[in-house]
Design an enzyme around this catalytic site. Structure first.
Site, PDB file in Angstrom:
ATOM      1  N   HIS A 183       0.808  -1.214   0.000  1.00 34.16           N
ATOM      2  CA  HIS A 183       0.000   0.000   0.000  1.00 34.16           C
ATOM      3  C   HIS A 183       0.847   1.273   0.000  1.00 34.16           C
ATOM      4  O   HIS A 183       0.407   2.311   0.507  1.00 34.16           O
ATOM      5  CB  HIS A 183      -0.972   0.014   1.187  1.00 34.16           C
ATOM      6  CG  HIS A 183      -2.206  -0.804   0.951  1.00 34.16           C
ATOM      7  ND1 HIS A 183      -2.565  -1.867   1.749  1.00 34.16           N
ATOM      8  CD2 HIS A 183      -3.151  -0.728  -0.012  1.00 34.16           C
ATOM      9  CE1 HIS A 183      -3.696  -2.403   1.304  1.00 34.16           C
ATOM     10  NE2 HIS A 183      -4.074  -1.727   0.238  1.00 34.16           N
ATOM     11  N   HIS A 240      -4.938  -2.550 -11.822  1.00 33.55           N
ATOM     12  CA  HIS A 240      -5.568  -2.317 -10.527  1.00 33.55           C
ATOM     13  C   HIS A 240      -7.077  -2.321 -10.721  1.00 33.55           C
ATOM     14  O   HIS A 240      -7.598  -1.731 -11.665  1.00 33.55           O
ATOM     15  CB  HIS A 240      -5.101  -0.967  -9.971  1.00 33.55           C
ATOM     16  CG  HIS A 240      -5.634  -0.655  -8.617  1.00 33.55           C
ATOM     17  ND1 HIS A 240      -6.592   0.318  -8.397  1.00 33.55           N
ATOM     18  CD2 HIS A 240      -5.341  -1.174  -7.399  1.00 33.55           C
ATOM     19  CE1 HIS A 240      -6.856   0.376  -7.100  1.00 33.55           C
ATOM     20  NE2 HIS A 240      -6.120  -0.511  -6.479  1.00 33.55           N
TER      21      HIS A 240
END
Length: 358
Positions: free
Chosen positions: A163, A263
């Site tokens: 992240h 993504h």
């Protein structure tokens, strides 16, 4: 009518306003003119290359235009782009570890996911560590990864989500820990704005790196690839400029020998459009999917399409993005105001995992 999707990520109101601004440029234009329309918005929006709100709004319009184009010609997007490179799409499951904190919980959840047929799982094992990771938390992260590997009996690919939360020193510490597990890739190991830190990371580990969800332009993609900062590219159709720009970026990546792993962490329109891209590009690696952990309303929105079978997605052949949208669901779940916010847990993590047992 066509459907697109924009991404809020704690920017609901600015994104809504950006959609209204893009509407002023696109209104009355021919949806078939995707290049001309996007170029027109680029001309009017002085900060488009640096504004997430602008690029996600333009992306939504672009995806909707391609949906209209497909319906106009009675063809799927992958047919419009030259047909399929593969009949089905290999998926990795994300979101499967909701509420997992202990290694045992991670292992048990992994078993259930593997039983569904998935051959790859992505997860964030780092708890609430941010910027720097303490040694006990690093050891705990290792135990979580090991529990998942053992639960899957070594039969799946592990994809480790960071992240973009670490400074280079901590990211390298994590890399040294992860090397024994040989993950398919480490995703966003360093803070995304620290390019020199990512170079330091690349020099210190042999782990393969995937990134791209926060890249907003094809020019930023070239900067990443020309500096050999990523092995796999994860641009997001709802950030990069929709299908029009995602197709260009895929070709750029192909010229560098880099595979695409888009993504895909938001809604069913994004998912449908992304599956169309996966089907047609030659340099496809694997596709992120939250579909099996979607709330029921997200599935109802697109009548449970596209289908997932044993960890692979079918490729819809319906016109446009390949799904029929149930507008009654949109009306039923429409809300006002700001996005969900929990000061104790960032919105970008899988819920109830931003903690360590202490």
């Amino acid at each position: 009518m066509g459907f697109g999707e924009a991404v809020p990520t704690l920017r609901v109101q600015p994104v809504i306003q950006s959609l209204r601004e893009v509407e002023r440029v696109y209104k009355g234009k021919d949806p078939l003119d995707v290049e001309r329309n996007m170029h027109e918005w680029h001309k009017h929006d002085f900060y488009m290359p640096m504004s997430f709100e602008s690029t996600t709004a333009a992306s939504a319009f672009d995806i909707a235009c391609w949906d209209i184009i497909g319906k106009h010609f009675g063809a799927s997007i992958h047919d419009l782009m030259g047909g399929t490179s593969r009949p089905r799409i290999r998926l990795y499951l994300n979101g499967w570890y909701n509420g997992c904190v202990t290694p045992a919980q991670f292992g048990e959840a992994a078993k259930k996911s593997v039983a569904k047929g998935y051959t790859a799982l992505k997860f964030d094992p780092f708890g609430d560590s941010y910027d720097y990771i303490e040694k006990p938390d690093l050891n705990l992260a290792r135990s979580r990864v090991k529990a998942v590997q053992e639960a899957a009996q070594g039969k799946i690919d592990l994809l480790i989500e960071h992240h973009g939360r670490f400074n280079p020193t901590s990211a390298i510490m994590a890399a040294k820990m992860l090397e024994e597990f040989s993950p398919l890739f480490a995703e966003e190991p360093t803070h995304p704005d620290n390019i020199d830190g990512l170079k330091k990371y690349r020099a210190a580990t042999s782990l393969r790196v995937a990134l791209g969800e926060r890249l907003l332009t094809k020019e930023q993609v070239i900067q990443v690839l020309s500096n050999n900062l990523a092995d796999f590219l994860q641009v997001d159709l709802t950030n990069i400029g929709g299908i029009t720009q995602a197709r260009k970026v895929s070709a750029i990546a192909e010229s560098y020998g880099v595979e695409m792993a888009f993504h895909n962490a938001f809604g069913p329109i994004q998912n449908a459009a992304t599956i169309q891209m996966d089907a047609t590009i030659p340099n496809f690696l694997i596709q992120e999917s939250f579909y099996d952990v979607f709330p029921e309303w997200k599935r109802q929105l697109v009548n449970s399409e596209p289908k997932i079978e044993r960890g692979y997605s079918t490729v819809p052949n319906k016109p446009g993005i390949g799904v029929d949208v149930n507008e009654k669901i949109l009306d039923k779940y429409k809300v006002e105001g700001q996005e969900y916010f929990n000061p104790a847990e960032p919105v970008w993590v899988v819920k109830n995992t931003w903690k360590n047992p202490r």
